[in-house]
Design a protein around this motif. Structure first.
Motif, PDB file in Angstrom:
ATOM      1  N   ALA A   1      -4.878  -6.368  -6.022  1.00 20.97           N
ATOM      2  CA  ALA A   1      -3.547  -5.762  -5.955  1.00 20.97           C
ATOM      3  C   ALA A   1      -3.020  -5.472  -7.355  1.00 20.97           C
ATOM      4  N   ASP A   2      -3.204  -6.417  -8.263  1.00 19.22           N
ATOM      5  CA  ASP A   2      -2.764  -6.218  -9.649  1.00 19.22           C
ATOM      6  C   ASP A   2      -3.494  -5.051 -10.306  1.00 19.22           C
ATOM      7  N   ALA A   3      -4.799  -4.975 -10.074  1.00 20.18           N
ATOM      8  CA  ALA A   3      -5.597  -3.901 -10.669  1.00 20.18           C
ATOM      9  C   ALA A   3      -5.131  -2.534 -10.167  1.00 20.18           C
ATOM     10  N   ALA A   4      -4.882  -2.425  -8.889  1.00 23.62           N
ATOM     11  CA  ALA A   4      -4.419  -1.148  -8.338  1.00 23.62           C
ATOM     12  C   ALA A   4      -3.076  -0.760  -8.949  1.00 23.62           C
ATOM     13  N   PHE A   5      -2.188  -1.733  -9.111  1.00 21.78           N
ATOM     14  CA  PHE A   5      -0.890  -1.443  -9.732  1.00 21.78           C
ATOM     15  C   PHE A   5      -1.074  -0.955 -11.164  1.00 21.78           C
TER      16      PHE A   5
ATOM     17  N   ALA B   1       0.838  -1.201   0.000  1.00 19.56           N
ATOM     18  CA  ALA B   1       0.000   0.000   0.000  1.00 19.56           C
ATOM     19  C   ALA B   1       0.876   1.256   0.000  1.00 19.56           C
ATOM     20  N   GLY B   2       1.904   1.267   0.832  1.00 23.88           N
ATOM     21  CA  GLY B   2       2.793   2.425   0.883  1.00 23.88           C
ATOM     22  C   GLY B   2       3.552   2.631  -0.417  1.00 23.88           C
ATOM     23  N   ALA B   3       4.047   1.548  -1.001  1.00 20.29           N
ATOM     24  CA  ALA B   3       4.793   1.651  -2.262  1.00 20.29           C
ATOM     25  C   ALA B   3       3.879   2.108  -3.395  1.00 20.29           C
ATOM     26  N   LEU B   4       2.640   1.616  -3.395  1.00 15.57           N
ATOM     27  CA  LEU B   4       1.720   2.018  -4.458  1.00 15.57           C
ATOM     28  C   LEU B   4       1.309   3.485  -4.307  1.00 15.57           C
ATOM     29  N   LEU B   5       1.124   3.930  -3.076  1.00 19.37           N
ATOM     30  CA  LEU B   5       0.821   5.353  -2.862  1.00 19.37           C
ATOM     31  C   LEU B   5       1.976   6.220  -3.357  1.00 19.37           C
ATOM     32  N   ASP B   6       3.189   5.793  -3.101  1.00 22.66           N
ATOM     33  CA  ASP B   6       4.356   6.540  -3.560  1.00 22.66           C
ATOM     34  C   ASP B   6       4.444   6.522  -5.089  1.00 22.66           C
TER      35      ASP B   6
ATOM     36  N   ASP C   1      -9.083   4.265  -5.357  1.00 24.78           N
ATOM     37  CA  ASP C   1     -10.224   3.397  -5.039  1.00 24.78           C
ATOM     38  C   ASP C   1      -9.837   1.916  -5.114  1.00 24.78           C
ATOM     39  N   ALA C   2      -9.020   1.565  -6.104  1.00 19.59           N
ATOM     40  CA  ALA C   2      -8.583   0.172  -6.240  1.00 19.59           C
ATOM     41  C   ALA C   2      -7.707  -0.237  -5.062  1.00 19.59           C
ATOM     42  N   LEU C   3      -6.843   0.657  -4.625  1.00 21.92           N
ATOM     43  CA  LEU C   3      -6.010   0.355  -3.461  1.00 21.92           C
ATOM     44  C   LEU C   3      -6.869   0.216  -2.214  1.00 21.92           C
ATOM     45  N   SER C   4      -7.862   1.079  -2.061  1.00 25.48           N
ATOM     46  CA  SER C   4      -8.775   0.974  -0.916  1.00 25.48           C
ATOM     47  C   SER C   4      -9.542  -0.342  -0.943  1.00 25.48           C
ATOM     48  N   ALA C   5      -9.943  -0.782  -2.127  1.00 25.05           N
ATOM     49  CA  ALA C   5     -10.645  -2.070  -2.247  1.00 25.05           C
ATOM     50  C   ALA C   5      -9.731  -3.217  -1.847  1.00 25.05           C
ATOM     51  N   PHE C   6      -8.458  -3.143  -2.242  1.00 27.72           N
ATOM     52  CA  PHE C   6      -7.494  -4.172  -1.845  1.00 27.72           C
ATOM     53  C   PHE C   6      -7.333  -4.210  -0.332  1.00 27.72           C
TER      54      PHE C   6
END
Length: 152
Positions: free
Chosen positions: A110-114, A50-55, A138-143
């Motif tokens: 997780a893949d979708a958010a990426f 989550a942190g890496a994807l936010l970054d 939204d995808a990250l929040s769903a994950f």
């Protein structure tokens, strides 16, 4: 003589039963320890992702803004290279999620958010960028929402 034989058999039976109960308790303790270790690893992996994807999302937004403010400028190039570094970190974190996650739906989320973060810099205008950024969020929040019950 019979009393001694009964005493020996009773002692032997007691030893066997004690050994059986101790073996069960040891196996149960090992299973609990393994389950807790896996839970802790999942918490660490999911939160790191989550942190890496936010970054990565932030760096993709920055890349988009720099490219639209001054295309080809040193700031735009620096933002582009920073987004590559953030993508590497997010991909590594995603790989770790895949290693500890045994739920296909969580992997898909997780893949979708990426992928949403990965395509963010391709937005054609600011409205499109805002929409893509929101979809990523939204995808990250769903994950996170889907992963939370598995680590509580």
């Amino acid at each position: 003589m019979e009393a001694a034989l009964i005493a020996v058999l009773g002692t032997l039976l007691g030893s066997v039963v004690t050994h059986w109960f101790q073996a069960r308790a040891t196996m149960r303790g090992a299973e609990l320890a393994r389950a807790e270790q896996l839970r802790q690893e999942r918490i660490a992996s999911y939160s790191a992702y989550a942190g890496a994807l936010l970054d990565y999302r932030r760096s993709q937004n920055d890349r988009w803004f720099r490219a639209h403010e001054q295309p080809g400028s040193p700031a735009a190039e620096a933002a582009r290279f920073a987004s590559y570094e953030a993508r590497i970190a997010a991909r590594q974190a995603l790989t770790r999620v895949h290693l500890v996650c045994d739920v296909p739906r969580l992997r898909q989320l997780a893949d979708a958010a990426f992928e949403f973060a990965n395509c963010l810099h391709e937005a054609v205008d600011e409205e499109d960028r805002d929409r893509r950024s929101k979809r990523c969020s939204d995808a990250l929040s769903a994950f996170v929402a889907a992963a939370a019950p598995s680590v509580q």
